[in-house]
Write an enzyme that holds these catalytic residues in place. Structure first.
Site: not given
Lengths: 383, 383, 383, 383
Positions: A56, A59, A88, A182, A184, A218, A221, A246, A256, A258, A288
């Protein structure tokens, strides 16, 4: 002897900076791990065998940071030094309080414009400078807790305006990039618009430049909604729309998680790897996910190692499955026969055909046996 | 004084023959209610104020029945006598054991052809004879319990072949009909392909005649996966793809309940009715549901009455909501402003705009207040 | 070489007559497989290596059957001939329409009495004649679709009256039997009372003879609610209340699937077997599941074989896990240290202790590494 | 005219300091609202009509605060000035990183001791100084993401040791307090031990002083697992174990939403209020929830107002329901008849009774009609 499951560049394993960089905060507790800089993450992931990273905008450059250019340069140097790529890029349109009621779908047009401006800047960095070929959109704040004040059809229209703008911008700039949406179902919003990869595929069909836009499903998700992730990805690949993926792990019907890829639903993870390996998908195998909050930094790097190792173990099982003659013989090969296309003649033939359906109906599928053979193969009992 | 909530023809309330005809069998017990003939159902529903019915081929003509033509004639007479229409037809591709591993996606091409033949015959009856303008496809057996033996991409291809065939057939026959795909995540299969309305919209975009194919979202099916049904329907309407709708009630994350519309999630039911009433949707308000198994036939007719009454009570609440000046003033009207389309000039302007995002971020949405006002209005406390 | 995973009598594998006898009907389709008689099932299961069977009264003697005694004798003969036991009995209080609003909790006292009478007769047969040591109660119809007409506290009271009656009856008859309550959150009712094994444990504490009553957790039933079945069973064993167990497989948040044990959530299945094998549980390993509807009778017997084989493969993995020194060294052995019991002295000591919690908090758990080692072991990669 | 729904002291509405004090952070974004001090919260809630507050130790005294005594005094003054009580206290055993793998069930005995010490200090403050009569335990970190390294039976034992210690301590101190255990299925842990209120009831039965320990069910926590909260609370009340209750709103199968009570599942909220109002429950009506993140402080106070208002509107509907003669006549009053207790004579009579079950089975329940009448009453259409 070399470890057959050691990751190699050609495996195309990538990690978000935010994944191994995750510091373990959750709704009930603060961070538990130290900050790791982007260049350091790149270096460490390279050492572990990864191919690249994703990011991102924030980030790399926290909101309001004064030293943006220096951060970019340090990051570029680390990429180069470590032979790593940015596979990406994506925009953080969810952290700042200004986005709390959405970015592209926010009722306030000024916020929508700000979101667009921020996205353009992020594309210019990720695609323009770092050479990312895929740009992901996760509209985490595009949703509602109550539908009392927002028209869900407006949300679709606003989203479309933004995507049409951005595809036009990228075309104008001649950027070599594809967009991947993406989905969710919920969290952080009560309900998120474009809640499933299917919804994204439906939405893409209404855009000005649909050929430039695909999906980034993902595991977690789709699994939150109890959908079969293998089915979801299969539809996307078949439609030529799997631009990114993902990988992580999640239990159905909860927050979520992850978790490390493969750490939940071993079986579905196998089918997902089977699909990626056998379908010709050439994009990144992108993780991810993040380490459990119980971990320190050693645990974080074990998590990263394990993510790639699990993929490779599954990929090896996929090969074994394909090479197992007894298994393959039990899978009906005749099933690939296509249906005739409609024509008056074909139709006459179809309507004249007689079927002894009671007879046909007697035949069992043999799936219990095959499914058990898979279990045996998966556990290593079947050689 | 006339009951303001009594159903009228123009309300376009329709019921599947299988709904009030449901005899209460479930996985743990047999039927508990007597059979009601199709003509009798039509008569009774007309008496209660319905506009029409929908049917599977086998609702009227059980598999292998020798008296098909007589059944059709009796049914047509009842429709005429009671001023009722067949608003929608569909095929039963799930009851016969031959379909246990799918119809359009079955690995056995003979079963796929049989399914297609059966569908053509059913279309000829429902559309050709009864004049149904909508034909629904629910692929209840198109799925898997284990993915060990079937390629989920093949399922998409097979489904597409069948839909391309059938749209071509209907065009060739000049039938005035649209197709509506009905999604479901699971049950009776472990996982069903085209698991959500979104997945159907994505699939439709890949067909030869996408303009002829839309969706038939069902409250219960999307709700099983925990999706916000109001959001789902909004996307479909906005895309011009809401060709039919199945109204019922369901709790998230459990077996297919098919309860009386509005009997679960009062609030989401309100938003769904709001959408249907305010969006210009002109199709049937179709109930795909059945009475609790605890009921006798009196309960069945109360169920039918209640389905329509609930809709009308909600529609009246929708009008009150639209007419409530205080509520409407709190909903941000400025939010309809469109985003500029991309152009070099527009872009320059966008990128030059300065945003005081900290300031903008301070402003609350007022949704808690609005949501409480809705509760007050819903309960009749707010007049 | 003998198959190390071949079932043996001492493995105590049992199957309900209704499991391999399941004919594949579901809410959307009729039976697809032929009837198999109880004696034949016993014979076939014995051949496959099972230890015994369990049954509902009506599995052996259909409602209203005139030849009950002959059926019992044929069944007893088959048990004897095949060296098989009846390990568990239970009552069908859910199939007959009279039970559609509950049996023990039905608002109609006559139905409650009839349910009790039927249960006594079934206990007399299963326990009195066949020597079952465990009697299971699954109150599948004890619940509601709407709470408008029944007080949920009454349901608890009525249930308690019946259990108190039945424990007294068995004590009076000096039957050597224990009761095991089986929870389920929903299906066939919208919501079932005693929805979880936890709820049953709470209920048992309020009975007259709690020592005689334990639980029969089912993988699928707890998993439907998204609970961790390993945790559920651990609580039951720790409380001395695991009297029986139903092994099968299920995805979270959907209809009651009753799939082959181990065919979903490989990982949790491992932990469940670990618990059963290591805790000293000596009861039956009972399969309450059935073959996919896609199967013919060959598939049914593959299903039965696979159920036992999967258990044994997992049990072997459990042994490997316990013998793996590296894994065991990473599991903190110091953690078994008990807390001091309260006393004025102990308390003074506790309150005086100083903790450097920032320091303690730095230490990671190492669970990512351990969890990956489990994956390696599970897949056979770790020897 | 006075607002009939305005809260009064005797309504016993209480709020956690953390509820209106919630600043809107979530896993994807930081705080969006300013800090409000505990004395200010007390003042504002008093103004809105609340009866009291509840608190974690760290809501009043942040970890490591140097001015603890001053904070306590300011808080006590505000309570007194505003005629407010502390109805419930609890310990924060989840925020500090030291608790990331559990507090009472942590594998590290030092962390368990620290958790116990912290709890004693918090009890001394909440119960000893503020006079709270109820002490709640929510073991939010007592759980796992993987079961590879912790024995779930150990967790039960460790939990029990701590509860036995604390009940003994409170008895020794002659504190007038009851403990209430709060269940949650998951979040922040992958799975939490004591995942349901039922599990807590089962656990309580194994304690040294079970009479001192009851439950604190939370709408959202049971609803996450898809359980019927009305059923859950009914079991607790019937067992004499409802010592406290957490009112909020939640959709099934997703992250912990903590929405305004009544804002989801209007119908189940009605049944919950019915139970609390009609069962003789005299404890606090405690809100454990927070405003949407989209809100500013005005929205927070609207949220607080709405929580109480919704309860009172529902309580008025409950009265109307009880007074509605037509509705009450349709609810079978004969259903309160108890079952005979077991005795040889009673048994003889029971076994001799003849039932015409086919005849009894014909009768419908009338629940569709009743459920629709409830809808009419709920919407204000039925006066």
């Amino acid at each position: 002897m070399a470890d057959q499951f050691a990751p190699r560049k050609e495996d195309k394993f990538t990690f978000g900076l935010w994944t191994v960089g995750n510091r373990g905060a959750d709704p009930f507790g603060p961070v538990v791990r130290p900050h790791t800089s982007a260049p350091k993450i790149v270096e460490k992931l390279a050492e572990l065998g990864a191919y690249g990273v994703s990011l991102h905008d924030n980030d790399l450059i926290p909101h309001g940071a004064a030293d943006a250019e220096q951060r970019i340069k340090d990051f570029e140097k680390s990429l180069k030094d470590n032979d790593m790529v940015v596979a990406m890029g994506t925009t953080n349109l969810f952290s700042h309080p200004v986005f709390r009621d959405g970015a592209f779908t926010n009722p306030d047009p000024a916020i929508r414009r700000y979101a667009l401006q921020k996205t353009v800047q992020s594309i210019d960095m990720s695609v323009g400078r770092f050479g990312a070929k895929i740009y992901v959109f996760w509209g985490g704040r595009e949703g509602s807790e109550t539908d009392v004040a927002k028209d869900a059809m407006d949300a679709v229209k606003r989203n479309r305006e933004c995507f049409n703008y951005l595809t036009s911008y990228c075309k104008d700039k001649k950027y070599d990039v594809k967009f991947a949406l993406e989905a969710k179902p919920n969290e952080p919003r009560g309900d998120i618009y474009n809640s499933t990869t299917g919804a994204c595929l439906g939405f893409i069909a209404t855009l000005e430049h649909p050929e430039m836009v695909g999906v980034n499903p993902e595991v977690g998700h789709e699994t939150m909604a109890g959908l079969n992730f293998y089915h979801v990805v299969a539809q996307a690949i078949e439609a030529g729309k799997l631009f990114h993926i993902d990988l992580n792990a999640q239990k159905i019907g909860r927050f979520d998680q992850d978790h490390r890829f493969g750490s939940e639903d071993y079986k579905n993870s196998f089918f997902v790897v089977k699909l990626l390996e056998e379908s010709g998908y050439e994009g990144p195998r992108h993780f991810d996910s993040h380490a459990y909050r119980t971990e320190d930094m050693d645990g974080v790097w074990e998590f990263a190692r394990g993510s790639m190792r699990t993929y490779k173990i599954l990929a090896q099982k996929v090969k074994q499955f394909a090479a197992d003659k007894e298994i393959q013989a039990l899978i009906n090969k005749g099933q690939k026969e296509p249906m005739a296309k409609y024509s008056k003649d074909a139709h006459k033939k179809l309507m004249g055909e007689k079927f002894d359906i009671e007879k046909i109906a007697e035949k069992g599928s043999g799936y219990e046996k095959l499914d058990q053979m898979l279990f045996d193969l998966f556990t290593g009992v079947r050689k």
